[in-house]
Design a protein around this motif. Structure first.
Motif, PDB file in Angstrom:
ATOM      1  N   VAL A 137       7.825   0.074  -2.133  1.00  0.00           N
ATOM      2  CA  VAL A 137       6.805  -0.779  -1.508  1.00  0.00           C
ATOM      3  C   VAL A 137       6.305  -0.160  -0.207  1.00  0.00           C
ATOM      4  N   VAL A 138       7.214   0.373   0.598  1.00  0.00           N
ATOM      5  CA  VAL A 138       6.808   1.010   1.862  1.00  0.00           C
ATOM      6  C   VAL A 138       5.977   2.266   1.586  1.00  0.00           C
ATOM      7  N   GLN A 139       6.388   3.041   0.574  1.00  0.00           N
ATOM      8  CA  GLN A 139       5.624   4.237   0.195  1.00  0.00           C
ATOM      9  C   GLN A 139       4.185   3.872  -0.158  1.00  0.00           C
ATOM     10  N   TYR A 140       4.021   2.836  -0.969  1.00  0.00           N
ATOM     11  CA  TYR A 140       2.681   2.441  -1.387  1.00  0.00           C
ATOM     12  C   TYR A 140       1.872   1.868  -0.226  1.00  0.00           C
ATOM     13  N   ALA A 141       2.549   1.217   0.707  1.00  0.00           N
ATOM     14  CA  ALA A 141       1.843   0.712   1.885  1.00  0.00           C
ATOM     15  C   ALA A 141       1.264   1.879   2.687  1.00  0.00           C
ATOM     16  N   PHE A 142       2.043   2.961   2.844  1.00  0.00           N
ATOM     17  CA  PHE A 142       1.547   4.151   3.528  1.00  0.00           C
ATOM     18  C   PHE A 142       0.395   4.787   2.750  1.00  0.00           C
ATOM     19  N   MET A 143       0.514   4.828   1.435  1.00  0.00           N
ATOM     20  CA  MET A 143      -0.525   5.441   0.617  1.00  0.00           C
ATOM     21  C   MET A 143      -1.840   4.683   0.734  1.00  0.00           C
ATOM     22  N   VAL A 144      -1.765   3.354   0.733  1.00  0.00           N
ATOM     23  CA  VAL A 144      -2.979   2.548   0.880  1.00  0.00           C
ATOM     24  C   VAL A 144      -3.636   2.823   2.229  1.00  0.00           C
ATOM     25  N   LYS A 145      -2.807   2.939   3.250  1.00  0.00           N
ATOM     26  CA  LYS A 145      -3.324   3.129   4.604  1.00  0.00           C
ATOM     27  C   LYS A 145      -3.951   4.501   4.793  1.00  0.00           C
ATOM     28  N   LEU A 146      -3.378   5.532   4.176  1.00  0.00           N
ATOM     29  CA  LEU A 146      -3.788   6.909   4.452  1.00  0.00           C
ATOM     30  C   LEU A 146      -4.681   7.511   3.363  1.00  0.00           C
ATOM     31  N   SER A 147      -4.943   6.787   2.294  1.00  0.00           N
ATOM     32  CA  SER A 147      -5.730   7.341   1.192  1.00  0.00           C
ATOM     33  C   SER A 147      -7.227   7.199   1.461  1.00  0.00           C
ATOM     34  N   PRO A 148      -8.050   8.029   0.801  1.00  0.00           N
ATOM     35  CA  PRO A 148      -9.504   7.876   0.900  1.00  0.00           C
ATOM     36  C   PRO A 148      -9.938   6.495   0.398  1.00  0.00           C
ATOM     37  N   GLU A 149     -11.068   6.023   0.888  1.00  0.00           N
ATOM     38  CA  GLU A 149     -11.540   4.678   0.560  1.00  0.00           C
ATOM     39  C   GLU A 149     -11.673   4.451  -0.944  1.00  0.00           C
ATOM     40  N   GLU A 177      -9.961   5.593  -3.308  1.00  0.00           N
ATOM     41  CA  GLU A 177      -8.680   5.540  -4.012  1.00  0.00           C
ATOM     42  C   GLU A 177      -7.874   4.292  -3.660  1.00  0.00           C
ATOM     43  N   ARG A 178      -8.363   3.525  -2.714  1.00  0.00           N
ATOM     44  CA  ARG A 178      -7.542   2.437  -2.192  1.00  0.00           C
ATOM     45  C   ARG A 178      -7.476   1.217  -3.100  1.00  0.00           C
ATOM     46  N   ALA A 179      -8.494   0.999  -3.894  1.00  0.00           N
ATOM     47  CA  ALA A 179      -8.566  -0.244  -4.675  1.00  0.00           C
ATOM     48  C   ALA A 179      -7.369  -0.402  -5.607  1.00  0.00           C
ATOM     49  N   HIS A 180      -7.145   0.596  -6.494  1.00  0.00           N
ATOM     50  CA  HIS A 180      -6.031   0.452  -7.440  1.00  0.00           C
ATOM     51  C   HIS A 180      -4.686   0.588  -6.749  1.00  0.00           C
ATOM     52  N   ARG A 202      -4.034  -0.497  -3.710  1.00  0.00           N
ATOM     53  CA  ARG A 202      -3.798  -1.786  -3.077  1.00  0.00           C
ATOM     54  C   ARG A 202      -3.329  -2.805  -4.107  1.00  0.00           C
ATOM     55  N   THR A 203      -3.960  -2.805  -5.281  1.00  0.00           N
ATOM     56  CA  THR A 203      -3.538  -3.721  -6.346  1.00  0.00           C
ATOM     57  C   THR A 203      -2.104  -3.442  -6.766  1.00  0.00           C
ATOM     58  N   SER A 204      -1.789  -2.164  -6.984  1.00  0.00           N
ATOM     59  CA  SER A 204      -0.435  -1.781  -7.373  1.00  0.00           C
ATOM     60  C   SER A 204       0.571  -2.170  -6.296  1.00  0.00           C
ATOM     61  N   SER A 205       0.216  -1.941  -5.043  1.00  0.00           N
ATOM     62  CA  SER A 205       1.112  -2.263  -3.941  1.00  0.00           C
ATOM     63  C   SER A 205       1.385  -3.762  -3.858  1.00  0.00           C
ATOM     64  N   ILE A 206       0.353  -4.571  -4.026  1.00  0.00           N
ATOM     65  CA  ILE A 206       0.512  -6.025  -3.942  1.00  0.00           C
ATOM     66  C   ILE A 206       1.386  -6.540  -5.080  1.00  0.00           C
ATOM     67  N   VAL A 207       1.115  -6.064  -6.310  1.00  0.00           N
ATOM     68  CA  VAL A 207       1.899  -6.517  -7.462  1.00  0.00           C
ATOM     69  C   VAL A 207       3.363  -6.128  -7.301  1.00  0.00           C
ATOM     70  N   LYS A 208       3.614  -4.873  -6.886  1.00  0.00           N
ATOM     71  CA  LYS A 208       4.994  -4.421  -6.687  1.00  0.00           C
ATOM     72  C   LYS A 208       5.678  -5.241  -5.593  1.00  0.00           C
ATOM     73  N   SER A 209       4.956  -5.538  -4.538  1.00  0.00           N
ATOM     74  CA  SER A 209       5.534  -6.305  -3.433  1.00  0.00           C
ATOM     75  C   SER A 209       5.923  -7.710  -3.879  1.00  0.00           C
ATOM     76  N   ILE A 210       5.064  -8.338  -4.686  1.00  0.00           N
ATOM     77  CA  ILE A 210       5.346  -9.699  -5.157  1.00  0.00           C
ATOM     78  C   ILE A 210       6.585  -9.707  -6.049  1.00  0.00           C
ATOM     79  N   VAL A 211       6.612  -8.797  -7.028  1.00  0.00           N
ATOM     80  CA  VAL A 211       7.753  -8.754  -7.963  1.00  0.00           C
ATOM     81  C   VAL A 211       9.034  -8.387  -7.220  1.00  0.00           C
TER      82      VAL A 211
END
Length: 228
Positions: free
Chosen positions: A122-134, A136-139, A141-150
């Protein structure tokens, strides 16, 4: 397993404490071989799901990690999943009926391994969302949110189960264990969001092919020179 328990008219197992059985109570009975097979399959799937995701990013077929910390977090998640997966197999082998203390030890290690693996991911994906090009962020962010919830649901259920076991609320603990089992099956499926973005492998030109192209080019130049 729960269907087997219901089909057998809800028997009371030797290792059972409450009125509702834990997975390990059923798994320590006649279904033990299937319990071991199921735990082994789950452990291998969990490990190779994380490993495949990391490998595809390393090979550039998924968006590559843009920072060293992301790679470290991914590797830590894989290592933690290996410890958790191995413990899952061992807790199935050392069942609660014959090896109660060992079973609980491996159960604890399994839960800790899954906990840290989920946190690292979850932390890895949070960094990826923050540092990725605009774009690439949509999917991501979706992946990060779903993983965080589960992951949050699994961690919460795991803490609740530990509290129930410590306070003797065995039925509530058993219910939570079944929830964790079904939720843990869903967690690797969250990586399907990422695997949909896998790019096809690009075939590299072999030296022989490059040489043939160069020879053809030279031959064309010679023909042109003769014609002129």
């Amino acid at each position: 397993m729960i269907l087997t328990w219901l089909a057998q008219s809800r028997p009371y197992y030797v290792s059972q404490n409450g009125t509702f059985p834990f997975i390990s109570d059923i798994g320590a009975d006649i279904l033990k071989p299937w319990f071991i097979i199921g735990c082994t399959f789950t452990a291998i799937t969990f490990f190779f799901t994380l490993f495949s995701e990391r490998w595809l990013r390393h090979r550039g077929r998924l968006q590559q990690n843009s920072h060293r910390n992301q790679k470290i977090l991914a590797i830590c998640a894989i290592v933690a999943s290996a410890f958790g997966g191995l413990s899952l197999i061992l807790l199935a082998v050392f069942d609660t009926k014959g090896y109660e203390n060992l079973h609980r030890l491996f159960l604890g290690i399994f839960m800790i391994g899954v906990f840290f693996s989920a946190v690292f991911t979850v932390v890895q994906y949070a960094f990826m969302v923050k540092l990725s090009p605009e774009e690439e962020r949509a999917h991501l962010r979706t992946s990060s949110i779903v993983k965080s919830i589960v992951a949050t649901a699994l961690i919460g259920a795991g803490v609740g189960m530990a509290v129930c076991l410590g306070t003797g609320r065995y039925d509530a603990g058993a219910y939570l264990e079944w929830i964790i089992a079904f939720g843990f099956t869903l967690y690797p499926l969250t990586f399907f969001i990422d695997l949909r973005e896998v790019q096809p492998r690009v075939a590299s030109k072999t030296p022989q092919a490059s040489s043939n192209i160069s020879d053809d080019h030279d031959n064309m130049q010679e023909i042109g020179a003769v014609n002129s």
